[in-house]
Scaffold this active site. Structure first.
Site, mmCIF file in Angstrom:
data_model
loop_
_atom_site.group_PDB
_atom_site.id
_atom_site.type_symbol
_atom_site.label_atom_id
_atom_site.label_comp_id
_atom_site.label_asym_id
_atom_site.label_seq_id
_atom_site.Cartn_x
_atom_site.Cartn_y
_atom_site.Cartn_z
ATOM 1 N N ASP A 1 19.022 -22.129 -46.715
ATOM 2 C CA ASP A 1 18.163 -22.964 -47.557
ATOM 3 C C ASP A 1 19.031 -24.075 -48.167
ATOM 4 O OD1 ASP A 1 15.876 -23.823 -49.007
ATOM 5 O OD2 ASP A 1 16.610 -22.800 -50.781
ATOM 6 N N SER A 2 18.360 -25.079 -48.703
ATOM 7 C CA SER A 2 19.090 -26.139 -49.398
ATOM 8 C C SER A 2 19.732 -25.596 -50.681
ATOM 9 C CB SER A 2 18.139 -27.283 -49.731
ATOM 10 O OG SER A 2 17.048 -26.792 -50.492
ATOM 11 N N TYR B 1 16.947 -31.351 -50.671
ATOM 12 C CA TYR B 1 16.643 -31.916 -49.356
ATOM 13 C C TYR B 1 15.305 -32.676 -49.411
ATOM 14 C CZ TYR B 1 20.119 -29.071 -46.753
ATOM 15 O OH TYR B 1 21.256 -28.517 -46.238
ATOM 16 N N GLY B 2 14.449 -32.261 -50.351
ATOM 17 C CA GLY B 2 13.061 -32.732 -50.391
ATOM 18 C C GLY B 2 12.877 -34.230 -50.536
ATOM 19 N N CYS C 1 14.110 -22.902 -45.883
ATOM 20 C CA CYS C 1 13.757 -24.164 -46.539
ATOM 21 C C CYS C 1 12.584 -24.819 -45.807
ATOM 22 C CB CYS C 1 14.975 -25.084 -46.483
ATOM 23 S SG CYS C 1 14.712 -26.679 -47.232
ATOM 24 N N ASN C 2 11.509 -25.070 -46.542
ATOM 25 C CA ASN C 2 10.332 -25.706 -45.939
ATOM 26 C C ASN C 2 10.662 -27.112 -45.451
ATOM 27 O OD1 ASN C 2 7.486 -24.171 -46.753
ATOM 28 N ND2 ASN C 2 9.243 -23.599 -47.988
ATOM 29 N N THR C 3 11.458 -27.839 -46.241
ATOM 30 C CA THR C 3 11.783 -29.214 -45.879
ATOM 31 C C THR C 3 12.594 -29.238 -44.577
ATOM 32 O OG1 THR C 3 11.800 -29.764 -48.228
ATOM 33 C CG2 THR C 3 12.836 -31.336 -46.740
ATOM 34 N N GLU D 1 13.719 -24.558 -61.464
ATOM 35 C CA GLU D 1 15.166 -24.373 -61.626
ATOM 36 C C GLU D 1 15.548 -24.269 -63.093
ATOM 37 O OE1 GLU D 1 17.547 -26.871 -59.177
ATOM 38 O OE2 GLU D 1 16.691 -25.938 -57.395
ATOM 39 N N CYS E 1 6.869 -24.526 -50.314
ATOM 40 C CA CYS E 1 8.203 -24.859 -50.832
ATOM 41 C C CYS E 1 8.819 -23.561 -51.350
ATOM 42 C CB CYS E 1 8.093 -25.883 -51.956
ATOM 43 S SG CYS E 1 9.664 -26.212 -52.784
ATOM 44 N N THR E 2 10.121 -23.412 -51.119
ATOM 45 C CA THR E 2 10.814 -22.178 -51.512
ATOM 46 C C THR E 2 10.633 -21.802 -52.984
ATOM 47 O OG1 THR E 2 12.723 -23.616 -51.786
ATOM 48 C CG2 THR E 2 12.670 -22.221 -49.815
ATOM 49 N N HIS E 3 10.484 -22.822 -53.833
ATOM 50 C CA HIS E 3 10.450 -22.553 -55.274
ATOM 51 C C HIS E 3 9.074 -22.115 -55.782
ATOM 52 C CE1 HIS E 3 14.222 -24.568 -54.928
ATOM 53 N NE2 HIS E 3 14.436 -24.601 -56.227
HETATM 54 N N1 DGL Z 1 14.104 -25.722 -50.305
HETATM 55 C C1 DGL Z 1 13.254 -26.883 -50.454
HETATM 56 C C2 DGL Z 1 11.916 -26.605 -49.751
HETATM 57 O O1 DGL Z 1 11.522 -25.473 -49.541
HETATM 58 C C3 DGL Z 1 13.016 -27.239 -51.920
HETATM 59 C C4 DGL Z 1 14.249 -27.721 -52.645
HETATM 60 C C5 DGL Z 1 14.812 -29.008 -52.046
HETATM 61 O O2 DGL Z 1 14.154 -30.071 -52.134
HETATM 62 O O3 DGL Z 1 15.915 -28.954 -51.504
HETATM 63 O O4 DGL Z 1 11.234 -27.528 -49.385
#
Ligand code: DGL
Length: 292
Positions: free
Chosen positions: A11-12, A43-44, A74-76, A163, A201-203
């Site tokens: 993940d990012s 990453y987003g 990571c979704n992105t 976060e 999104c992971t969060h």
């Molecule tokens: N991990 C990213 C996602 O799931 C979210 C955090 C980021 O922008 O890096 O899209």
């Protein structure tokens, strides 16, 4: 041959630990190596080229750590770099987008059965994600392949709020309410009436309760919407793959499964914030430098 696979999760940052949390529940007998690219997060808001380069660096690192499966939590990165990763990988790559879309399809089928196919005609999904994921339209394409129409909404304020630990804070509730209100109007203008909200999104899985509460308080007039996240659906997909690839030729291992955590920035911060995402303490995090 050992029955126990080594699963690499990338993940990012530490958000992908929500995917690891689901995986630990479904595939407990596996060794895990987790890499959070915290030095280059978020990453987003970055371009496809940059995200693909970062993701491929992480793949190489996790392969060098013995990963036999690469889970792109990571979704992105799943939205923008899956092709690049599949082209480079020596091991199977699993992203979160397709499992998420397929879970939305399953939720719709279930809801239709409950409604006895009488009053539920909606094929709409509301996807909440980062700016880059939304711009890629990866979720819209994956949903379309399942006969669903997705409206994708970028919610850039939610990652920093999570976060900060504000997962049940009034400010986060208000931000979520505004994003949902905007999204439903914008989706409605395209004749998309969502039956499912997909947390892309992971969060966002950490905001599941908050979203439920916002729906109850502010959107009671809307048709009922279920809330899904890609983490759970991805863990199901990994479980399937592990069963297919690792179990048949196996012998039972007598040692305990291992978990290793790597971060490209502060290990202290990863340990502190990561525990919240994983749902249990993280004993030890190692630093790794993947370059700029
Ligand atoms: N991990 C990213 C996602 O799931 C979210 C955090 C980021 O922008 O890096 O899209």
């Amino acid at each position: 041959v050992s029955s126990r696979p080594t699963i690499g999760i990338f993940d990012s940052g530490f958000g992908g630990l929500t995917v690891m949390r689901s995986l630990l529940a479904l595939v407990p007998d596996a060794n895990y190596v987790y890499l959070g690219d915290t030095a280059r997060l978020p990453y987003g808001s970055k371009s496809r080229e940059t995200i693909a380069r970062y993701a491929v660096d992480s793949l190489r690192f996790l392969e060098s750590q013995g990963a036999e499966l690469f889970v792109v939590a990571c979704n992105t990165a799943s939205a923008l770099a899956l092709d690049a990763l599949e082209a480079e990988a020596k091991i199977p790559v699993i992203g979160v987008i397709e499992p998420g879309a397929s879970a939305a399809r399953a939720a719709r089928n279930e809801a239709m059965q409950e409604a006895a196919a009488t009053d539920l005609t909606s094929d709409g999904v509301l996807v909440l994600a980062t700016e880059a994921t939304v711009q890629s339209h990866a979720y819209a394409r994956a949903c379309a392949a399942h006969g669903l129409r997705a409206f994708e909404k970028a919610c850039p304020l939610l990652v920093p709020l999570v976060e900060e630990g504000w997962i049940d804070h009034p400010v986060t509730e208000e931000v979520a309410r505004i994003y949902l209100a905007e999204a439903l109007v914008q989706a409605g203008a395209q004749n998309i009436i969502p039956h499912t909200i997909l947390l892309g999104c992971t969060h966002y899985p950490l905001l599941q309760d908050l979203f439920e509460c916002v729906l109850l308080k502010h959107f009671a007039d809307h048709d009922p919407m279920s809330i899904l996240d890609s983490a759970e659906a991805t863990a199901q997909r990994v479980k399937q793959l592990v069963a297919e690839r690792f179990s048949s030729t196996s012998t039972t291992s007598t040692t305990e499964p291992t978990q290793k955590f790597f971060a490209t920035d502060s290990v202290e911060k990863f340990q502190r914030l990561g525990s919240r995402f994983l749902g249990c303490p993280i004993a030890y995090v190692q630093h790794v430098d993947l370059g700029g």
